[in-house]
Motif scaffolding. Structure first.
Motif, PDB file in Angstrom:
ATOM      1  N   LEU A 223       0.830  -1.199   0.000  1.00 30.45           N
ATOM      2  CA  LEU A 223       0.000   0.000   0.000  1.00 30.45           C
ATOM      3  C   LEU A 223       0.868   1.254   0.000  1.00 30.45           C
ATOM      4  O   LEU A 223       0.593   2.206  -0.738  1.00 30.45           O
ATOM      5  N   ILE A 224       1.940   1.241   0.779  1.00 27.06           N
ATOM      6  CA  ILE A 224       2.871   2.374   0.818  1.00 27.06           C
ATOM      7  C   ILE A 224       3.505   2.575  -0.557  1.00 27.06           C
ATOM      8  O   ILE A 224       3.577   3.690  -1.069  1.00 27.06           O
ATOM      9  N   ASN A 225       3.959   1.476  -1.160  1.00 22.92           N
ATOM     10  CA  ASN A 225       4.610   1.584  -2.462  1.00 22.92           C
ATOM     11  C   ASN A 225       3.665   2.096  -3.537  1.00 22.92           C
ATOM     12  O   ASN A 225       4.070   2.859  -4.413  1.00 22.92           O
ATOM     13  N   TYR A 226       2.401   1.687  -3.488  1.00 25.38           N
ATOM     14  CA  TYR A 226       1.477   2.144  -4.509  1.00 25.38           C
ATOM     15  C   TYR A 226       1.040   3.586  -4.287  1.00 25.38           C
ATOM     16  O   TYR A 226       0.769   4.319  -5.235  1.00 25.38           O
ATOM     17  N   ALA A 227       0.979   4.017  -3.023  1.00 23.97           N
ATOM     18  CA  ALA A 227       0.567   5.387  -2.724  1.00 23.97           C
ATOM     19  C   ALA A 227       1.688   6.395  -2.983  1.00 23.97           C
ATOM     20  O   ALA A 227       1.442   7.596  -3.012  1.00 23.97           O
TER      21      ALA A 227
ATOM     22  N   LYS B  34       9.075   8.215  -0.990  1.00 25.03           N
ATOM     23  CA  LYS B  34       8.570   7.130  -0.159  1.00 25.03           C
ATOM     24  C   LYS B  34       8.321   7.575   1.279  1.00 25.03           C
ATOM     25  O   LYS B  34       7.365   7.125   1.910  1.00 25.03           O
ATOM     26  N   THR B  35       9.134   8.455   1.805  1.00 26.11           N
ATOM     27  CA  THR B  35       8.971   8.910   3.184  1.00 26.11           C
ATOM     28  C   THR B  35       7.620   9.596   3.369  1.00 26.11           C
ATOM     29  O   THR B  35       6.931   9.373   4.363  1.00 26.11           O
ATOM     30  N   ALA B  36       7.241  10.419   2.400  1.00 24.23           N
ATOM     31  CA  ALA B  36       5.952  11.099   2.464  1.00 24.23           C
ATOM     32  C   ALA B  36       4.816  10.083   2.392  1.00 24.23           C
ATOM     33  O   ALA B  36       3.817  10.188   3.105  1.00 24.23           O
ATOM     34  N   SER B  37       4.979   9.083   1.544  1.00 27.09           N
ATOM     35  CA  SER B  37       3.969   8.037   1.399  1.00 27.09           C
ATOM     36  C   SER B  37       3.826   7.230   2.686  1.00 27.09           C
ATOM     37  O   SER B  37       2.710   6.913   3.113  1.00 27.09           O
ATOM     38  N   VAL B  38       4.943   6.898   3.309  1.00 30.65           N
ATOM     39  CA  VAL B  38       4.934   6.147   4.571  1.00 30.65           C
ATOM     40  C   VAL B  38       4.162   6.927   5.627  1.00 30.65           C
ATOM     41  O   VAL B  38       3.312   6.373   6.340  1.00 30.65           O
TER      42      VAL B  38
END
Length: 160
Positions: free
Chosen positions: A26-30, A36-40
């Protein structure tokens, strides 16, 4: 599929907080623009909001239950026979079910207007809560795909 054969399925490592491969996907797709830090941060905030709203300790099973409500069981694939293209219903494999569910979840969360929402985490949480109730745009997308497969089940014998 590429002409060089089937592509290899990459192993995804579990995320740091919940030790879940689903959350990691889900993190990778978002993720957008490689940030990636912002997505996490956004996904973890959405999960915390989900935990507060559902009042459960095991939020990962709640997340997976919401994704199970989005996962399609059958889809249509085009099959060319004698110059005509038929939409043939086929069952969806497990890893494709999960990737479609996550894709539809994130896409529909992004489509929500900014009225009443301050961040992507709130939009994602809203879509997850609706998916838990079997409502929302992601569940409607699943119903649409399965309805299309049901309408074309006369061509099921053309499956290869």
């Amino acid at each position: 599929m590429s002409r060089k054969g089937q592509s290899k399925i990459r192993a995804v490592k579990p995320d740091a907080v919940y030790q879940s491969v689903t959350v990691s996907k889900l993190i990778n797709y978002a993720m957008r623009h490689g940030k990636k830090t912002a997505s996490v941060k956004e996904v973890y905030n959405a999960i915390e909001l989900l935990k507060k709203e559902t009042k459960t300790d095991d939020v990962i099973t709640t997340l997976e239950q919401a994704l199970d409500n989005i996962k399609p069981k059958v889809e249509v694939r085009p099959r060319r026979i004698g110059g005509a293209v038929y939409q043939v219903p086929t069952p969806v494999r497990g890893n494709r079910q999960l990737s479609l569910a996550i894709r539809w979840l994130v896409t529909n969360a992004r489509k929500l207007s900014n009225k009443g929402f301050h961040s992507f985490a709130e939009k994602l949480n809203s879509e997850l809560v609706l998916a838990l109730k079997n409502e929302g745009a992601s569940v409607a997308k699943r119903a649409e795909v399965e309805k299309m497969a049901d309408a074309n089940k006369a061509f099921a014998h053309l499956r290869w």
